[in-house]
Write a protein that holds these residues in place. Sequence first.
Motif, PDB file in Angstrom:
ATOM      1  N   TYR A 143       5.225  -0.963 -13.894  1.00  0.00           N
ATOM      2  CA  TYR A 143       5.507  -2.403 -13.942  1.00  0.00           C
ATOM      3  C   TYR A 143       6.697  -2.700 -14.850  1.00  0.00           C
ATOM      4  N   GLY A 144       6.720  -2.071 -16.009  1.00  0.00           N
ATOM      5  CA  GLY A 144       7.800  -2.322 -16.955  1.00  0.00           C
ATOM      6  C   GLY A 144       9.147  -1.875 -16.455  1.00  0.00           C
ATOM      7  N   CYS A 145       9.167  -0.937 -15.508  1.00  0.00           N
ATOM      8  CA  CYS A 145      10.436  -0.455 -14.946  1.00  0.00           C
ATOM      9  C   CYS A 145      11.013  -1.419 -13.920  1.00  0.00           C
ATOM     10  N   VAL A 146      10.173  -2.316 -13.390  1.00  0.00           N
ATOM     11  CA  VAL A 146      10.592  -3.172 -12.276  1.00  0.00           C
ATOM     12  C   VAL A 146      10.584  -4.653 -12.641  1.00  0.00           C
ATOM     13  N   PHE A 147       9.532  -5.122 -13.280  1.00  0.00           N
ATOM     14  CA  PHE A 147       9.394  -6.553 -13.564  1.00  0.00           C
ATOM     15  C   PHE A 147      10.326  -6.950 -14.720  1.00  0.00           C
ATOM     16  N   PRO A 148      10.924  -8.138 -14.650  1.00  0.00           N
ATOM     17  CA  PRO A 148      11.809  -8.590 -15.732  1.00  0.00           C
ATOM     18  C   PRO A 148      11.071  -8.610 -17.066  1.00  0.00           C
ATOM     19  N   LYS A 149      11.669  -8.019 -18.069  1.00  0.00           N
ATOM     20  CA  LYS A 149      10.992  -7.859 -19.357  1.00  0.00           C
ATOM     21  C   LYS A 149      10.620  -9.185 -19.999  1.00  0.00           C
ATOM     22  N   LYS A 150      11.460 -10.211 -19.818  1.00  0.00           N
ATOM     23  CA  LYS A 150      11.193 -11.503 -20.451  1.00  0.00           C
ATOM     24  C   LYS A 150       9.970 -12.207 -19.852  1.00  0.00           C
ATOM     25  N   ARG A 151       9.596 -11.803 -18.625  1.00  0.00           N
ATOM     26  CA  ARG A 151       8.472 -12.476 -17.966  1.00  0.00           C
ATOM     27  C   ARG A 151       7.314 -11.529 -17.678  1.00  0.00           C
ATOM     28  N   HIS A 152       7.381 -10.329 -18.196  1.00  0.00           N
ATOM     29  CA  HIS A 152       6.313  -9.347 -17.991  1.00  0.00           C
ATOM     30  C   HIS A 152       5.394  -9.306 -19.209  1.00  0.00           C
ATOM     31  N   ARG A 153       4.086  -9.443 -18.978  1.00  0.00           N
ATOM     32  CA  ARG A 153       3.124  -9.438 -20.065  1.00  0.00           C
ATOM     33  C   ARG A 153       2.061  -8.354 -19.828  1.00  0.00           C
ATOM     34  N   PRO A 154       2.278  -7.129 -20.321  1.00  0.00           N
ATOM     35  CA  PRO A 154       1.232  -6.099 -20.202  1.00  0.00           C
ATOM     36  C   PRO A 154       0.089  -6.391 -21.160  1.00  0.00           C
ATOM     37  N   VAL A 188       0.857  -1.186   0.000  1.00  0.00           N
ATOM     38  CA  VAL A 188       0.000   0.000   0.000  1.00  0.00           C
ATOM     39  C   VAL A 188       0.891   1.233   0.000  1.00  0.00           C
ATOM     40  N   GLY A 189       0.724   2.083  -1.005  1.00  0.00           N
ATOM     41  CA  GLY A 189       1.559   3.285  -1.094  1.00  0.00           C
ATOM     42  C   GLY A 189       1.219   4.083  -2.334  1.00  0.00           C
ATOM     43  N   THR A 190       2.223   4.669  -2.941  1.00  0.00           N
ATOM     44  CA  THR A 190       2.010   5.529  -4.105  1.00  0.00           C
ATOM     45  C   THR A 190       1.913   4.707  -5.388  1.00  0.00           C
ATOM     46  N   ARG A 191       1.255   5.271  -6.379  1.00  0.00           N
ATOM     47  CA  ARG A 191       1.180   4.616  -7.690  1.00  0.00           C
ATOM     48  C   ARG A 191       2.365   5.090  -8.520  1.00  0.00           C
ATOM     49  N   SER A 192       3.524   4.544  -8.206  1.00  0.00           N
ATOM     50  CA  SER A 192       4.776   4.987  -8.809  1.00  0.00           C
ATOM     51  C   SER A 192       5.690   3.784  -9.005  1.00  0.00           C
ATOM     52  N   LYS A 193       6.879   4.048  -9.533  1.00  0.00           N
ATOM     53  CA  LYS A 193       7.873   2.994  -9.675  1.00  0.00           C
ATOM     54  C   LYS A 193       8.199   2.382  -8.316  1.00  0.00           C
ATOM     55  N   GLN A 194       8.229   3.221  -7.276  1.00  0.00           N
ATOM     56  CA  GLN A 194       8.510   2.725  -5.931  1.00  0.00           C
ATOM     57  C   GLN A 194       7.434   1.747  -5.470  1.00  0.00           C
ATOM     58  N   GLY A 195       6.167   2.047  -5.791  1.00  0.00           N
ATOM     59  CA  GLY A 195       5.086   1.138  -5.432  1.00  0.00           C
ATOM     60  C   GLY A 195       5.216  -0.201  -6.124  1.00  0.00           C
ATOM     61  N   ALA A 196       5.535  -0.181  -7.421  1.00  0.00           N
ATOM     62  CA  ALA A 196       5.721  -1.422  -8.172  1.00  0.00           C
ATOM     63  C   ALA A 196       6.910  -2.210  -7.623  1.00  0.00           C
ATOM     64  N   TYR A 197       7.955  -1.495  -7.220  1.00  0.00           N
ATOM     65  CA  TYR A 197       9.143  -2.151  -6.677  1.00  0.00           C
ATOM     66  C   TYR A 197       8.824  -2.840  -5.349  1.00  0.00           C
ATOM     67  N   GLN A 198       8.037  -2.175  -4.501  1.00  0.00           N
ATOM     68  CA  GLN A 198       7.665  -2.773  -3.221  1.00  0.00           C
ATOM     69  C   GLN A 198       6.764  -3.993  -3.423  1.00  0.00           C
ATOM     70  N   LEU A 199       5.897  -3.945  -4.435  1.00  0.00           N
ATOM     71  CA  LEU A 199       5.093  -5.127  -4.756  1.00  0.00           C
ATOM     72  C   LEU A 199       5.998  -6.273  -5.172  1.00  0.00           C
ATOM     73  N   TRP A 200       6.976  -5.975  -6.008  1.00  0.00           N
ATOM     74  CA  TRP A 200       7.930  -6.988  -6.462  1.00  0.00           C
ATOM     75  C   TRP A 200       8.679  -7.605  -5.276  1.00  0.00           C
ATOM     76  N   LEU A 201       9.112  -6.774  -4.344  1.00  0.00           N
ATOM     77  CA  LEU A 201       9.839  -7.271  -3.170  1.00  0.00           C
ATOM     78  C   LEU A 201       8.951  -8.118  -2.264  1.00  0.00           C
ATOM     79  N   SER A 202       7.647  -7.860  -2.288  1.00  0.00           N
ATOM     80  CA  SER A 202       6.737  -8.606  -1.418  1.00  0.00           C
ATOM     81  C   SER A 202       6.473 -10.018  -1.921  1.00  0.00           C
ATOM     82  N   LEU A 203       6.813 -10.299  -3.177  1.00  0.00           N
ATOM     83  CA  LEU A 203       6.595 -11.636  -3.732  1.00  0.00           C
ATOM     84  C   LEU A 203       7.569 -12.644  -3.132  1.00  0.00           C
ATOM     85  N   PRO A 204       7.118 -13.861  -2.832  1.00  0.00           N
ATOM     86  CA  PRO A 204       8.055 -14.907  -2.413  1.00  0.00           C
ATOM     87  C   PRO A 204       9.130 -15.131  -3.472  1.00  0.00           C
ATOM     88  N   GLY A 205      10.280 -15.634  -3.046  1.00  0.00           N
ATOM     89  CA  GLY A 205      11.438 -15.775  -3.930  1.00  0.00           C
ATOM     90  C   GLY A 205      11.160 -16.564  -5.192  1.00  0.00           C
TER      91      GLY A 205
END
Length: 238
Positions: free
Chosen positions: A171-182, A138-155
């Motif tokens: 999302y595209g700034c944080v999630f690996p491009k090969k596994r990101h599907r917008p 829960v936070g801002t709708r920004s790159k930082q928010g997407a990054y914190q979501l990414w960190l919250s995922l299990p390994g």
Amino acid sequence: MTTLPCPSCGSLKVVKNGLIHNGKQNHKGKDCGRQFVEDPQQKRIPPQTKVLIDKLLLEEIPLAGISRVCDVSESWLQEYVNCKYAAVPQAVNVSFKKKGQLTIQCDEMWSFVNDKGNKQWIWLALDVATREIVGGYVGTRSKQGAYQLWLSLPGGYRQCAIAYTDFWDAYGCVFPKKRHRPVGKETGKTSYIERFNCTMRQRVSRLVRKTLSFSKKLDNHIGAIWMFIHHYNSSLQD
């Protein structure tokens, strides 16, 4: 001796036992040792009432409504809720997954605290196979928010999961491009997480779009969201 019966055992073997902080006479039951005052202003809340309150906190009922239903004061209830939400873990506890083909759907949902100018975006990730919520922030709708979501995922999810999201740039700034599907909503690839967002907005009173039950404290806002997430995940395992 006094003529007051002990509220615990009903015995009339009651003696005076000094004064309490406000000068009121304190009494003590000789049989059970219970201390009490006549016509107490503060009553003890039984455990079964607290269990009921915990269940009602997961429904679309404001605190004022819970106070009326459970016959407790709003001030006591607010203090109880503050402690309850402060103790809620802000991390997922999901079932074990083997490394391999994992697929998640991610989305962000708008909410606010105190006034609509204080926006708090709820970022969530859902496992397509099990429907579990496997990440949240829960936070801002920004790159930082997407990054914190990414960190919250299990390994295991960070290592190999395919992630379907909307076209929000963060999302595209944080999630690996090969596994990101917008994708767009018309594809149905984010339908599960969108359905969960709808469920949570209808069940958590402070998230209903037109409501007087909005959050006035960020910590409680976050606590209520995580409390529902944990309840939702546990219901999938029942």
